[in-house]
Design an enzyme around this catalytic site. Structure first.
Site, mmCIF file in Angstrom:
data_model
loop_
_atom_site.group_PDB
_atom_site.id
_atom_site.type_symbol
_atom_site.label_atom_id
_atom_site.label_comp_id
_atom_site.label_asym_id
_atom_site.label_seq_id
_atom_site.Cartn_x
_atom_site.Cartn_y
_atom_site.Cartn_z
ATOM 1 N N HIS A 69 0.845 -1.201 0.000
ATOM 2 C CA HIS A 69 0.000 0.000 0.000
ATOM 3 C C HIS A 69 0.884 1.256 0.000
ATOM 4 O O HIS A 69 0.604 2.219 -0.710
ATOM 5 C CB HIS A 69 -0.870 0.056 1.261
ATOM 6 N N ARG A 115 -4.043 -9.880 4.275
ATOM 7 C CA ARG A 115 -4.418 -11.221 4.749
ATOM 8 C C ARG A 115 -3.210 -11.995 5.277
ATOM 9 O O ARG A 115 -3.382 -12.924 6.062
ATOM 10 C CB ARG A 115 -5.092 -12.009 3.641
HETATM 11 P P1 AMP Z 1 -6.589 -3.646 -0.314
HETATM 12 O O1 AMP Z 1 -6.395 -2.871 0.935
HETATM 13 O O2 AMP Z 1 -6.145 -5.071 -0.222
HETATM 14 O O3 AMP Z 1 -7.973 -3.482 -0.899
HETATM 15 O O4 AMP Z 1 -5.605 -3.005 -1.379
HETATM 16 C C1 AMP Z 1 -5.645 -1.639 -1.701
HETATM 17 C C2 AMP Z 1 -4.802 -1.415 -2.929
HETATM 18 O O5 AMP Z 1 -3.458 -1.799 -2.667
HETATM 19 C C3 AMP Z 1 -5.280 -2.263 -4.134
HETATM 20 O O6 AMP Z 1 -5.185 -1.478 -5.312
HETATM 21 C C4 AMP Z 1 -4.296 -3.395 -4.125
HETATM 22 O O7 AMP Z 1 -4.112 -3.975 -5.415
HETATM 23 C C5 AMP Z 1 -3.027 -2.702 -3.667
HETATM 24 N N1 AMP Z 1 -2.098 -3.677 -3.111
HETATM 25 C C6 AMP Z 1 -2.333 -4.611 -2.156
HETATM 26 N N2 AMP Z 1 -1.249 -5.375 -1.940
HETATM 27 C C7 AMP Z 1 -0.300 -4.923 -2.806
HETATM 28 C C8 AMP Z 1 1.053 -5.304 -3.076
HETATM 29 N N3 AMP Z 1 1.627 -6.309 -2.449
HETATM 30 N N4 AMP Z 1 1.726 -4.611 -4.026
HETATM 31 C C9 AMP Z 1 1.129 -3.577 -4.694
HETATM 32 N N5 AMP Z 1 -0.123 -3.170 -4.479
HETATM 33 C C10 AMP Z 1 -0.837 -3.833 -3.552
#
Ligand code: AMP
Length: 299
Positions: free
Chosen positions: A54, A206
């Site tokens: 993030h 996760r």
């Molecule tokens: P989430 O909080 O899981 O909904 O993710 C929020 C944003 O962060 C989404 O656009 C995800 O694709 C991105 N994201 C989550 N994990 C990663 C990662 N390891 N590398 C790059 N972007 C990520």
């Protein structure tokens, strides 16, 4: 300093403390003032439990825009499983600290579901020209309607110039691009590389739920993806998918939900390879009942 001097004149802006908005009204008031003075707005939607993946998106937004908004919101309408929703990690205080360390000018928007949805916590239904029926769409009923609904709400409220999404959720990234072009939302969507642990495991909120042992074992997913990439040079997509499925079948720590080698534009499984098309391999698998996804480019 990335922020324009105009922003410092805004009434609700406090340079030294993090600005955390909880209501739609606070956001719209801030946005009207910011837009009146021609600031560019970068937006990073998240569900919190923030990690370096993030952070990389947030850093990119800060370097490319005058103002950066980060939303922290575990969106109920995109979960088809209430236990998954309940167990989703939440850590607003740590998240605020991580954001502050990137730049204390960043604005956090952390509404309740009732506030964001104005009492009507339901998905609208969307057509993303078939992208929504592949992979995650087959296994998480209504997921992309929930994603479309919440982003429609956020984009309308924040009216960002640029919004940042990770390739970690590659199908989501393609669907968001479709949402914006199809419904003319006027936001530039920026795709960002996947940030990984040194073991190769893709960072994910996760992962926090994995035991230390499971976290080490989870590096298996990326290892298999990299091996599959090598094989894809000489073998058919079907053979490579079969090989991947076999590797997972032999590993009793994992339950493979799907493996798909797909065209990056249509997200449909590859029937016959063409040098003109680009492909990625996608995996969803459970370890200790925790669902992990990952993908890499194949050519
Ligand atoms: P989430 O909080 O899981 O909904 O993710 C929020 C944003 O962060 C989404 O656009 C995800 O694709 C991105 N994201 C989550 N994990 C990663 C990662 N390891 N590398 C790059 N972007 C990520």
């Amino acid at each position: 300093m990335q922020i324009s001097s105009n922003v410092l004149d805004l009434p609700s802006f406090n340079f030294y403390k993090m600005k955390i908005f909880n209501t739609r009204e606070e956001v719209s008031n801030f946005i009207s003032s910011a837009k009146a003075t021609n600031n560019t707005i970068g937006y990073v939607p998240t569900m919190g439990a923030l990690h370096q993946g993030h952070a990389s998106l947030i850093q990119q937004s800060v370097s490319e825009n005058n103002i950066t908004f980060v939303s922290i919101f575990v969106n109920p309408t995109q979960f088809d499983n209430s236990s998954d929703l309940d167990k989703y990690p939440r850590s607003l205080e740590n998240d605020t600290q991580l954001i502050k360390e990137i730049d204390s000018n960043i604005i956090i928007f952390a509404p309740t579901a009732k506030e964001l949805y104005q009492g009507n916590i339901n998905s609208k239904s969307y057509s993303f020209d078939g992208l929504e029926h592949e992979m995650e769409g087959k296994h998480r009923a209504g997921h992309f309607d929930g994603v479309g609904t919440v982003l429609d709400l956020f984009f309308t409220l924040i009216a960002p110039t640029n919004a940042y999404f990770g390739e970690k959720d590659f199908q989501q990234l393609q669907i968001v691009k479709k949402l914006v072009s199809k419904y003319q939302l006027g936001v530039n969507i920026v795709g960002c590389k996947i940030f990984r642990e040194s073991s190769g495991l893709a960072m994910s909120s996760r992962n926090e739920r994995l035991s230390d042992t499971a976290k080490k074992e989870a590096a298996f997913i990326n290892k298999i993806l990299l091996d599959a990439k090598k094989q894809f040079d000489t073998k058919s997509a079907m053979k490579v998918e079969k090989w991947v499925a076999n590797q997972f079948a032999k590993n009793n720590q994992f339950n493979l939900e799907y493996v798909s080698i797909a065209n990056i534009k249509t997200l449909k499984p590859v029937k016959r390879k063409s040098k003109k098309q680009q492909y990625r391999i996608f995996i969803a698998a459970f370890i200790d009942n925790i669902r992990l996804i990952d993908n890499i480019a194949l050519n």
